[in-house]
Structures are given as C-alpha cells and as structure tokens.
Design a protein around this motif. Sequence first.
Motif, PDB file in Angstrom:
ATOM      1  N   ALA A 113     -13.880  -4.372 -19.784  1.00 22.08           N
ATOM      2  CA  ALA A 113     -13.425  -4.183 -18.426  1.00 22.08           C
ATOM      3  C   ALA A 113     -12.065  -3.092 -18.284  1.00 22.08           C
ATOM      4  N   LEU A 114     -12.226  -2.517 -17.462  1.00 18.32           N
ATOM      5  CA  LEU A 114     -10.978  -1.761 -16.966  1.00 18.32           C
ATOM      6  C   LEU A 114     -10.626  -2.341 -15.603  1.00 18.32           C
ATOM      7  N   ILE A 115      -9.377  -2.760 -15.709  1.00 15.19           N
ATOM      8  CA  ILE A 115      -8.675  -3.836 -14.623  1.00 15.19           C
ATOM      9  C   ILE A 115      -7.475  -3.084 -13.924  1.00 15.19           C
ATOM     10  N   GLY A 116      -7.495  -2.672 -12.618  1.00 16.01           N
ATOM     11  CA  GLY A 116      -6.316  -1.979 -12.236  1.00 16.01           C
ATOM     12  C   GLY A 116      -5.389  -2.985 -11.497  1.00 16.01           C
ATOM     13  N   MET A 117      -4.060  -2.757 -11.434  1.00 11.98           N
ATOM     14  CA  MET A 117      -3.422  -3.582 -11.026  1.00 11.98           C
ATOM     15  C   MET A 117      -2.526  -2.955  -9.623  1.00 11.98           C
ATOM     16  N   ILE A 118      -2.721  -3.930  -8.434  1.00  9.38           N
ATOM     17  CA  ILE A 118      -2.176  -3.865  -7.266  1.00  9.38           C
ATOM     18  C   ILE A 118      -0.625  -4.213  -7.298  1.00  9.38           C
ATOM     19  N   HIS A 119       0.382  -3.416  -7.352  1.00 10.80           N
ATOM     20  CA  HIS A 119       1.668  -3.965  -7.112  1.00 10.80           C
ATOM     21  C   HIS A 119       1.955  -4.041  -5.529  1.00 10.80           C
ATOM     22  N   CYS A 120       2.004  -5.306  -4.936  1.00 10.34           N
ATOM     23  CA  CYS A 120       2.059  -5.429  -3.723  1.00 10.34           C
ATOM     24  C   CYS A 120       3.562  -5.098  -3.312  1.00 10.34           C
ATOM     25  N   PRO A 121       3.795  -4.310  -2.055  1.00 16.16           N
ATOM     26  CA  PRO A 121       5.046  -4.080  -1.644  1.00 16.16           C
ATOM     27  C   PRO A 121       6.176  -5.327  -1.567  1.00 16.16           C
ATOM     28  N   PRO A 122       7.327  -5.238  -1.295  1.00 16.62           N
ATOM     29  CA  PRO A 122       7.943  -6.453  -0.930  1.00 16.62           C
ATOM     30  C   PRO A 122       7.488  -7.242   0.304  1.00 16.62           C
ATOM     31  N   PHE A 123       7.425  -8.521   0.177  1.00 20.33           N
ATOM     32  CA  PHE A 123       7.061  -9.398   1.136  1.00 20.33           C
ATOM     33  C   PHE A 123       8.093  -9.756   1.853  1.00 20.33           C
ATOM     34  N   PRO A 124       7.992 -10.319   3.247  1.00 15.08           N
ATOM     35  CA  PRO A 124       9.084 -10.971   3.955  1.00 15.08           C
ATOM     36  C   PRO A 124       9.585 -12.149   3.118  1.00 15.08           C
ATOM     37  N   GLY A 125      10.928 -12.399   3.059  1.00 15.25           N
ATOM     38  CA  GLY A 125      11.686 -13.417   2.185  1.00 15.25           C
ATOM     39  C   GLY A 125      11.932 -12.800   0.861  1.00 15.25           C
ATOM     40  N   SER A 126      11.630 -11.559   0.710  1.00 18.05           N
ATOM     41  CA  SER A 126      12.130 -11.183  -0.740  1.00 18.05           C
ATOM     42  C   SER A 126      13.207 -10.201  -0.449  1.00 18.05           C
ATOM     43  N   PRO A 127      14.063 -10.067  -1.791  1.00 17.59           N
ATOM     44  CA  PRO A 127      15.464  -9.173  -1.229  1.00 17.59           C
ATOM     45  C   PRO A 127      15.046  -7.773  -0.918  1.00 17.59           C
ATOM     46  N   ARG A 128      14.053  -7.101  -1.149  1.00 18.79           N
ATOM     47  CA  ARG A 128      13.875  -5.700  -0.899  1.00 18.79           C
ATOM     48  C   ARG A 128      13.007  -5.495   0.335  1.00 18.79           C
ATOM     49  N   TYR A 129      12.634  -6.584   1.004  1.00 22.11           N
ATOM     50  CA  TYR A 129      11.823  -6.638   2.229  1.00 22.11           C
ATOM     51  C   TYR A 129      12.871  -5.815   3.212  1.00 22.11           C
ATOM     52  N   ARG A 130      12.235  -4.903   4.188  1.00 19.93           N
ATOM     53  CA  ARG A 130      13.147  -4.331   5.249  1.00 19.93           C
ATOM     54  C   ARG A 130      12.375  -4.060   6.454  1.00 19.93           C
ATOM     55  N   GLY A 131      11.633  -5.104   6.625  1.00 17.26           N
ATOM     56  CA  GLY A 131      11.130  -5.192   7.993  1.00 17.26           C
ATOM     57  C   GLY A 131       9.851  -4.595   8.314  1.00 17.26           C
ATOM     58  N   ALA A 132       9.183  -3.958   7.378  1.00 20.76           N
ATOM     59  CA  ALA A 132       7.457  -3.337   7.522  1.00 20.76           C
ATOM     60  C   ALA A 132       6.844  -4.519   8.200  1.00 20.76           C
ATOM     61  N   THR A 133       5.867  -3.770   8.772  1.00 21.94           N
ATOM     62  CA  THR A 133       4.935  -4.795   9.615  1.00 21.94           C
ATOM     63  C   THR A 133       3.911  -5.199   8.321  1.00 21.94           C
ATOM     64  N   MET A 134       3.177  -6.585   8.647  1.00 22.13           N
ATOM     65  CA  MET A 134       2.349  -7.223   7.913  1.00 22.13           C
ATOM     66  C   MET A 134       1.147  -6.124   7.627  1.00 22.13           C
ATOM     67  N   ASP A 135       0.703  -5.521   8.718  1.00 26.01           N
ATOM     68  CA  ASP A 135      -0.404  -4.637   8.576  1.00 26.01           C
ATOM     69  C   ASP A 135      -0.097  -3.214   7.819  1.00 26.01           C
TER      70      ASP A 135
END
Length: 278
Positions: free
Chosen positions: A21-43
């Motif tokens: 199997a070839l499995i690709g990784m989705i690195h999610c952006p910073p979520f609210p509550g994490s240090p690098r989150y800068r106010g991006a909308t959830m959408d």
Amino acid sequence: MQTISNRSSGAIGEIFGREKALIGMIHCPPFPGSPRYRGATMDSLYDACLRDAEALVAGGMHGLVVENHGDIPFSKPEDIGPETPAFLSVVTDRVKRATGVPVGINVLANAPLPAIATAVAGGADFVRVNQWANAYVANEGFMEGRAGEALRYRSLLRAEKVRIFADAHVKHGSHAIVADRSVTELTRDLAFFDADCVIATGQRTGHAASSDEIDEIAAATHLPVLVGSGVTEDNIVAILSRTNGVIVASSLKVGGVWWNPVEPERVKRFVERAIAGL
C-alpha cells in the motif's frame, strides 16, 4: 523465529485490498488552541486538508493518514485537549467522504486514545501510534507505550475494527532507556501487544530508515512492515522490495518540505515509479 502472537498478518490486504500500500500523509494546519494557530477559519483549515487528500488520491495513492502535525510543539498525551480529536474527526469524515479510500489517524504526540476516538467518530480504518510498547525519551519528554490502556479503550468503544499501526524504534527521540534491548526485541514486543502492522522510520520527519534497520524489523515479525519516513521517488522501489508499503509525506510536498501543500506532479511521478517497481 519463535511465534509470540496469533495476531493476523493480513491487515494490509484487508484494509487496502492489495499486498503493498502507498499511503499519503495529510499534515493538518495548526488547529485552534495550538501555538501556531493565527485565526484561520475552520472552513479554510478543512479545505486545505481536503485539497491535499484529493491531490494524493488523484495521483494514485491507496490510502491516507490524517495527522495534527501543525500543532507543533506537540503536547504529551495527558495534556491534549478535547478540541484536537474534535477538529481531526471533522477532517477525517470529510476526507473519507470525498476520497473513499482507507484512512488512518495519528494524534501527536503519542496519543492513541484520542486517535481511536477520532477514528470511530470520523470513520477511519486504523491509527498510527509512535510508541506502542516500552518507552523512550521524545522531544516532548518521557513517553511510555500505552497499548494496554488503548486496547481497553478500543474495546470499550466496540471499535476492534480500528487497526493499530505501531512504530518500531520511533524517530524524534532517544532510546537509551531501552538500549539493553535490540531493535529485534522491541519489534517483537509490538506483536506481543497486539499491533497489526509495524512501521520503520528514520531519525526525524523526512529522514529515511536505513535498509539494515528495515531488514532487521522485517525479520523480527510476522506482521506487515511499512516505512513511515524519508520515502522518495528515488528509494521507493528498493523500499517496496523489502516491505508491505509506505507512509509518505514530505517528498510529495512543494519543495519537498512538510509544511507546504501537496504537489500533484510529485505524487504522479512517485506513484509511477512505485508501480514500475512492483
């Protein structure tokens, strides 16, 4: 090799319908509550994850892993708030509905209980756990394997269908605390504690596992073995000749770095090279 577990060796075939199997990784952006989150909308956060997922699957990847890699620096398992699996569950559900491929969950750092909860809520097929048995010293501090606690929680949720993909000799840390035990023995402990697949890694994100370590891990277990870091179009053929698949991220991103979006042309070249080597 002495048999120490009656765990099935068929997880890759049962999940992906193929031997490798070839499995690709989705690195999610910073979520609210994490240090690098800068106010991006959830959408906007969810859309970024979906774009990567669709690019990976359109390029021929057989499955995906959803991971909260944007939440650097990562918390220890007991300090992860309920918001993290909540956000990941929404991402997982949307990715699963949009692509229809098998999906796994990795909650950093080393948090199998939130990962299992996310898998159940979002319809995922497996979880990746970086330290399943034993212990090591990670960037986040001392990390213990939580197999017993996690499998009891999985049983509580009636979620036995969620498989466990466990790292052997996990990256981003020191194994001095178990240095009196070989990689062979550490790998065998994963089967003994009911993992379904074993993952070989390098020293850190994007770093390739050595062929010697891959071979040692594969020789130590009857379980399927994957490589989970440092996989590129240049080494994929050699790796697939030794293993049951790969989890790949950085080399499929723009510029080959993990924080950039997936580059469709890189995915296409990677899959073409992999298929040519099968």
